[in-house]
Design a protein around this motif. Structure first.
Motif, PDB file in Angstrom:
ATOM      1  N   VAL A 192      -4.689 -10.373   4.935  1.00  0.00           N
ATOM      2  CA  VAL A 192      -3.439  -9.999   4.277  1.00  0.00           C
ATOM      3  C   VAL A 192      -3.662  -9.720   2.795  1.00  0.00           C
ATOM      4  O   VAL A 192      -3.098  -8.762   2.241  1.00  0.00           O
ATOM      5  CB  VAL A 192      -2.377 -11.093   4.478  1.00  0.00           C
ATOM      6  N   ALA A 193      -4.490 -10.535   2.139  1.00  0.00           N
ATOM      7  CA  ALA A 193      -4.774 -10.302   0.719  1.00  0.00           C
ATOM      8  C   ALA A 193      -5.443  -8.948   0.511  1.00  0.00           C
ATOM      9  O   ALA A 193      -5.103  -8.210  -0.423  1.00  0.00           O
ATOM     10  CB  ALA A 193      -5.653 -11.419   0.170  1.00  0.00           C
ATOM     11  N   ARG A 194      -6.364  -8.595   1.396  1.00  0.00           N
ATOM     12  CA  ARG A 194      -7.025  -7.285   1.282  1.00  0.00           C
ATOM     13  C   ARG A 194      -6.048  -6.146   1.561  1.00  0.00           C
ATOM     14  O   ARG A 194      -6.115  -5.087   0.918  1.00  0.00           O
ATOM     15  CB  ARG A 194      -8.226  -7.218   2.222  1.00  0.00           C
ATOM     16  N   GLU A 195      -5.125  -6.364   2.489  1.00  0.00           N
ATOM     17  CA  GLU A 195      -4.109  -5.347   2.756  1.00  0.00           C
ATOM     18  C   GLU A 195      -3.221  -5.122   1.527  1.00  0.00           C
ATOM     19  O   GLU A 195      -2.932  -3.978   1.156  1.00  0.00           O
ATOM     20  CB  GLU A 195      -3.254  -5.777   3.946  1.00  0.00           C
ATOM     21  N   ILE A 196      -2.803  -6.217   0.893  1.00  0.00           N
ATOM     22  CA  ILE A 196      -1.969  -6.101  -0.307  1.00  0.00           C
ATOM     23  C   ILE A 196      -2.739  -5.403  -1.416  1.00  0.00           C
ATOM     24  O   ILE A 196      -2.225  -4.483  -2.075  1.00  0.00           O
ATOM     25  CB  ILE A 196      -1.489  -7.484  -0.760  1.00  0.00           C
ATOM     26  N   ALA A 197      -3.979  -5.836  -1.635  1.00  0.00           N
ATOM     27  CA  ALA A 197      -4.795  -5.221  -2.693  1.00  0.00           C
ATOM     28  C   ALA A 197      -5.024  -3.745  -2.407  1.00  0.00           C
ATOM     29  O   ALA A 197      -5.026  -2.920  -3.330  1.00  0.00           O
ATOM     30  CB  ALA A 197      -6.120  -5.964  -2.819  1.00  0.00           C
ATOM     31  N   GLY A 198      -5.199  -3.406  -1.136  1.00  0.00           N
ATOM     32  CA  GLY A 198      -5.383  -2.004  -0.778  1.00  0.00           C
ATOM     33  C   GLY A 198      -4.149  -1.169  -1.081  1.00  0.00           C
ATOM     34  O   GLY A 198      -4.254  -0.024  -1.549  1.00  0.00           O
ATOM     35  N   ARG A 199      -2.978  -1.739  -0.831  1.00  0.00           N
ATOM     36  CA  ARG A 199      -1.736  -1.011  -1.142  1.00  0.00           C
ATOM     37  C   ARG A 199      -1.594  -0.823  -2.652  1.00  0.00           C
ATOM     38  O   ARG A 199      -1.164   0.236  -3.120  1.00  0.00           O
ATOM     39  CB  ARG A 199      -0.534  -1.766  -0.586  1.00  0.00           C
ATOM     40  N   ILE A 200      -1.951  -1.848  -3.411  1.00  0.00           N
ATOM     41  CA  ILE A 200      -1.904  -1.731  -4.875  1.00  0.00           C
ATOM     42  C   ILE A 200      -2.868  -0.656  -5.345  1.00  0.00           C
ATOM     43  O   ILE A 200      -2.532   0.193  -6.182  1.00  0.00           O
ATOM     44  CB  ILE A 200      -2.235  -3.083  -5.531  1.00  0.00           C
ATOM     45  N   ALA A 201      -4.089  -0.688  -4.786  1.00  0.00           N
ATOM     46  CA  ALA A 201      -5.131   0.254  -5.218  1.00  0.00           C
ATOM     47  C   ALA A 201      -4.775   1.699  -4.894  1.00  0.00           C
ATOM     48  O   ALA A 201      -5.275   2.624  -5.535  1.00  0.00           O
ATOM     49  CB  ALA A 201      -6.462  -0.119  -4.567  1.00  0.00           C
ATOM     50  N   ALA A 202      -3.905   1.902  -3.890  1.00  0.00           N
ATOM     51  CA  ALA A 202      -3.510   3.266  -3.524  1.00  0.00           C
ATOM     52  C   ALA A 202      -2.473   3.847  -4.475  1.00  0.00           C
ATOM     53  O   ALA A 202      -2.230   5.057  -4.461  1.00  0.00           O
ATOM     54  CB  ALA A 202      -2.971   3.276  -2.095  1.00  0.00           C
ATOM     55  N   ASN A 203      -1.869   3.006  -5.298  1.00  0.00           N
ATOM     56  CA  ASN A 203      -0.829   3.469  -6.213  1.00  0.00           C
ATOM     57  C   ASN A 203      -1.419   3.993  -7.518  1.00  0.00           C
ATOM     58  O   ASN A 203      -2.612   3.856  -7.779  1.00  0.00           O
ATOM     59  CB  ASN A 203       0.157   2.334  -6.496  1.00  0.00           C
ATOM     60  N   SER A 204      -0.569   4.584  -8.328  1.00  0.00           N
ATOM     61  CA  SER A 204      -1.009   5.146  -9.611  1.00  0.00           C
ATOM     62  C   SER A 204      -1.636   4.077 -10.497  1.00  0.00           C
ATOM     63  O   SER A 204      -0.972   3.086 -10.845  1.00  0.00           O
ATOM     64  CB  SER A 204       0.188   5.751 -10.349  1.00  0.00           C
TER      65      SER A 204
END
Length: 259
Positions: A192-204
């Motif tokens: 879950v932490a990697r999923e959240i970080a991945g969503r953050i990393a996909a943003n501007s």
């Protein structure tokens, strides 16, 4: 440091990096050397261009149990002071990362271990997590930011309860009190932490950096000053190439390619 036999590992997951605590035999108890490796890992991640970071543990039963008290038992007063500077540098390196950091917590996260999690922007905990700041039961004061970060997260009353009693808090109560941000099933914290970080990393990157800065700086000022901080963050983002690309990508129905 990035090797599988290191006490601190660094891994890349595309636009996201992971710092993994790996002192298996000691449940990630923070020794002086491990603190040095942690600061090095943060610097490595900082220079690698990651847009988000996960701080996790490779030890099944613990995130981090705090300082290595066996090592400390042999320290002189001068040794404590020398170690103090190493520890401050390590916690400061995690807290000072320029991109969002998500902690993945399972098992024990006590003392300096919980403070490491508090240095992160978000804490994901699984149902095995047990958190606390038991330093006063050992004649010590939390020194990794706990007395300052915890009140900012949960308020003075809850922070005083934990810090002054030194009690342990299990996962469900921790989530209810706001000590952790997301409570997930046993063993799911890393995913879950990697999923959240991945969503953050996909943003501007520009928008994320400025929004995070506004949140962090705004918490210590009154509302009027905070709104000025927010306005500066908005201006920095809206006049950037990231904003232009974000709007263009939305109109063209495609993922953005951030400059």
């Amino acid at each position: 440091m990035g090797g599988t036999d290191s006490d601190v590992q660094v891994m890349g997951h595309g636009r996201m990096a992971e710092i993994r605590l790996n002192r298996v035999g000691a449940r990630n108890a923070l020794s002086t050397r491990m603190a040095e490796l942690l600061a090095e890992a943060a610097r490595e991640v900082e220079g690698g261009g990651a847009r988000a970071v996960v701080l996790s543990s490779a030890v099944p039963e613990a995130f981090c149990v705090g300082a290595d008290l066996k090592e400390r038992n042999g320290l002189s007063d001068a040794g404590f002071l020398k170690q103090r500077e190493v520890f401050r540098a390590a916690f400061g390196a995690v807290r000072g990362l320029a991109v969002p950091v998500v902690a993945a917590v399972h098992g024990f996260a006590l003392g300096g271990g919980f403070e490491l999690a508090l240095c992160c922007d978000l804490i994901v905990a699984d149902r095995t997590a047990v958190v606390g700041l038991p330093e006063v039961t050992r004649g010590i004061v939390p020194g990794g930011g706990g007395t300052q970060l915890l009140p900012r997260r949960v308020g003075v009353g809850v922070a005083a309860d934990l810090i002054l009693t030194g009690r342990h808090v299990e996962a469900e109560e921790a989530a209810r009190l706001g000590l952790v941000d997301r409570l997930v099933g046993a063993g799911d914290d890393g995913e879950v932490a990697r999923e959240i970080a991945g969503r953050i990393a996909a943003n501007s990157p520009v928008a994320v950096r400025n929004a995070r800065d506004a949140v962090r700086r705004g918490i210590d000022v009154d509302l009027r000053a905070g709104l000025e901080i927010e306005d500066a963050a908005w201006r920095a983002a809206v006049f950037s190439d990231d904003r232009r690309e974000g709007v263009r990508a939305f109109i063209e129905h495609r993922p953005p390619n951030w400059p």
